[in-house]
Design an enzyme around this catalytic site. Structure first.
Site, mmCIF file in Angstrom:
data_model
loop_
_atom_site.group_PDB
_atom_site.id
_atom_site.type_symbol
_atom_site.label_atom_id
_atom_site.label_comp_id
_atom_site.label_asym_id
_atom_site.label_seq_id
_atom_site.Cartn_x
_atom_site.Cartn_y
_atom_site.Cartn_z
ATOM 1 N N SER A 11 -9.374 -0.187 7.392
ATOM 2 C CA SER A 11 -8.910 -0.077 6.004
ATOM 3 C C SER A 11 -8.268 -1.321 5.414
ATOM 4 O O SER A 11 -8.004 -1.359 4.215
ATOM 5 C CB SER A 11 -7.934 1.093 5.871
ATOM 6 O OG SER A 11 -8.678 2.281 5.818
ATOM 7 N N SER A 50 -9.713 2.234 3.233
ATOM 8 C CA SER A 50 -8.881 2.944 2.283
ATOM 9 C C SER A 50 -7.995 2.026 1.436
ATOM 10 O O SER A 50 -7.549 2.435 0.364
ATOM 11 C CB SER A 50 -7.991 3.939 3.028
ATOM 12 O OG SER A 50 -7.053 3.262 3.856
ATOM 13 N N LYS A 90 0.847 -1.203 0.000
ATOM 14 C CA LYS A 90 0.000 0.000 0.000
ATOM 15 C C LYS A 90 0.878 1.248 0.000
ATOM 16 O O LYS A 90 1.890 1.302 0.718
ATOM 17 C CB LYS A 90 -0.881 -0.022 1.259
ATOM 18 C CG LYS A 90 -1.941 1.070 1.321
ATOM 19 C CD LYS A 90 -2.745 0.946 2.624
ATOM 20 C CE LYS A 90 -3.918 1.906 2.677
ATOM 21 N NZ LYS A 90 -4.649 1.843 3.978
#
Ligand code: GLN
Length: 517
Positions: free
Chosen positions: A184, A160, A85
């Site tokens: 997330s 997210s 990420k």
């Protein structure tokens, strides 16, 4: 060397890829190239990545192959590639947190978890998309582009960490790293049918994780199977002197617990269903899969009891005071002086540092990030500090006590991960409060500092994945892996195959070239 089709390779679990690497049936270079091929053909429709690092990934793969050939003792996942990420810094690879304010920033150092991946010989395929600074539940707040859900590209992959979840769900990567401040990793897991784990707070180093809300942030694994997350968790976890909140004790035996779970014997285990985060407000298809999973757990010998966590309904309220307060402080460092973007005031406006900061932030931050900075600044302001921030911290203590009381009675707690399956683009983006509600069931774990994970529990009536969540006591991440692996095995049996057999993957057909040494 035998050749294998890209499809056969990339659809394996990471653990099975590791077996093939060990047996010499495939090299890390071939495996990495196979995933880069899928990325090439999938990205036009999925858009999971902000940056693909093909050349360095292949170099790392070659290095991993050499280390294996030289007889070096490597961890099980050595040679298996992974996506990271873009909230986690990577030396030499642009890291933006999906924000314009960090555009072009190339970190001069690696996060501890990234150093650990490199040490383990795991090639890094690239950096995945997210809501700007990990703030959101749909990845629509990325300053660059949305990410599409592989199950239905008109729908969001959650957020997210929608990029990491979509990359793993579309077979672009067998594994990924995410960050979880309020859900997330787990909520995108639920919406894409992936396994997502938020470890115990302090169980995985946050050094090099771009800070959102430091008392809540945790890095964790994303995968397609429970065992794969366990294997990755053991590689990234453990004490780090560069993170002052790092837990000094050894990690519990996570992989052992996951393997134990596949025996499907849960006799003696007590599982508590959290009354406050299931039932009303959850989509019928989500609730139905949840109830079926409970039955499977019971059939394997677990005792299912109802548990009340009376303060959980206040989690969302407390989170949306504490989190923006920390965001407002953490994001103050993006001032045009040190990182990324700098916008000078236009002619006619005084060329002062304060004006430069204001113009930089105006251009560099998106609406959601600005909203949270303003909210947090207000909550922390002298006149309101006790009323807002102080009260929220008291609620947080009550939630920690709810967990402690519940874990006196049961071994693990469970709930659906997310109230709904994946929603359509545009449906919630203009309604922040509705968007915030996606995390009602995940936020308590962050406030309590306890480990939690989401595993796919089948598909809802709409054909979209549903997530099942486990919570375990602090520092006992192993305790949730056992029933999670057991449930995964029982569900695979019930549906006759993992949910992946239901996923249509047109991008794989075009990537189906033969890979050879
Ligand atoms: N969706 C939550 C939020 O918007 C959680 C974010 C996260 O875990 N990083 O804050």
């Amino acid at each position: 060397m035998a050749s294998a089709s890209t499809n056969d390779l990339v659809k394996l679990s990471a653990a099975d890829m590791a077996e093939k690497l060990k047996a010499g049936e495939v090299s890390s270079k071939e495996l990495t190239q196979a995933h880069l091929n899928v990325i090439d053909s999938a990205e036009p429709s999925i858009q999971a990545f902000l940056k693909v690092a093909g050349d360095t990934a292949l170099e790392q793969a070659e290095d991993s192959d050499k280390r294996r050939a030289a007889g070096e003792k490597l961890p099980e996942l050595a040679g298996v590639p992974i996506a990271v990420k873009d909230m986690i810094v990577t030396k030499g690879i642009e890291t933006t947190a999906a924000s314009k304010i960090l555009e072009g920033w190339v970190p001069p150092y690696d996060a501890t978890v990234v150093s650990k991946l490199k040490k383990a010989g795991m090639p890094i395929l690239g950096k995945t998309n997210l809501d700007e600074f990990a703030q959101g539940s749909s990845t629509e707040h990325s300053a660059y582009h949305p990410t599409n859900n592989p199950w239905d590209t008109d729908r969001v992959p959650g957020g997210s960490g929608g990029g990491s979840a979509a990359a793993v769900a579309s077979f672009e990567a067998p594994l990924a790293l995410g960050t979880d401040t309020g859900g997330s990793i787990r909520q995108p897991g639920a919406l894409t049918g992936t396994v997502g784990v938020k470890p115990t707070y302090g169980g995985v180093s946050r050094f090099g994780a771009i800070a959102m809300a430091s008392s809540l942030d945790q890095i964790g694994p994303v995968s397609r199977t429970v065992l794969d997350s366990a294997l990755l968790h053991e590689i990234i976890g453990g004490y780090d002197e560069r993170d002052s909140t790092s837990i000094p004790e050894q990690l519990p035996a996570i992989v052992k617990a996951a393997r134990e779970g596949t025996k499907r014997d849960l006799k003696g285990m007590k599982i508590g269903v959290v009354k406050e985060i299931s039932g009303e407000g959850f989509q019928p298809g989500v609730q139905a899969r949840f109830d079926e999973s409970l039955k499977l757990l019971e059939e394997m010998g677990a005792q299912i009891v109802d548990v009340s966590a009376p303060h959980f309904p206040y989690s969302l309220g407390a989170y949306y005071i504490i989190m923006p307060s920390e965001v407002s402080s953490n994001l103050a460092r993006y001032d045009g002086m040190r990182y990324g973007l700098r916008v000078m005031p236009p002619a006619g406006v005084a060329q002062t540092a304060a004006n430069m900061m204001a113009y930089t932030r105006e251009a560099g931050f998106g609406d959601e990030v600005k909203r949270r900075i303003i909210l947090g600044t207000y909550a922390l302001s002298a006149g309101y500090y006790d009323a807002w921030y102080g009260s929220a911290q008291k609620v947080r203590t009550l939630i920690i006590r709810d967990f402690a009381a519940a874990f006196e009675k049961v071994d693990v707690l469970v709930s659906p991960t997310s109230p709904t399956t994946a929603f359509k683009f545009g449906e919630q983006i203009n309604d922040p409060l509705t968007m915030y509600l996606n995390d009602v069931a995940t936020i308590p774990a962050n406030l309590g500092g306890v480990p939690a994970m989401s595993i796919p529990a089948g598909l809802s009536d709409d054909g979209l994945p549903v997530g099942f969540q486990f919570f375990a006591p602090q520092k006992r991440d192993d305790v949730m892996y056992k029933p999670a692996a057991a449930l995964e095995a029982a569900l695979n049996d019930k549906w006759k195959a993992p949910i992946w057999s239901e996923l249509k993957t047109p991008w794989l057909d075009s990537a189906n070239q033969t890979v050879e040494e």
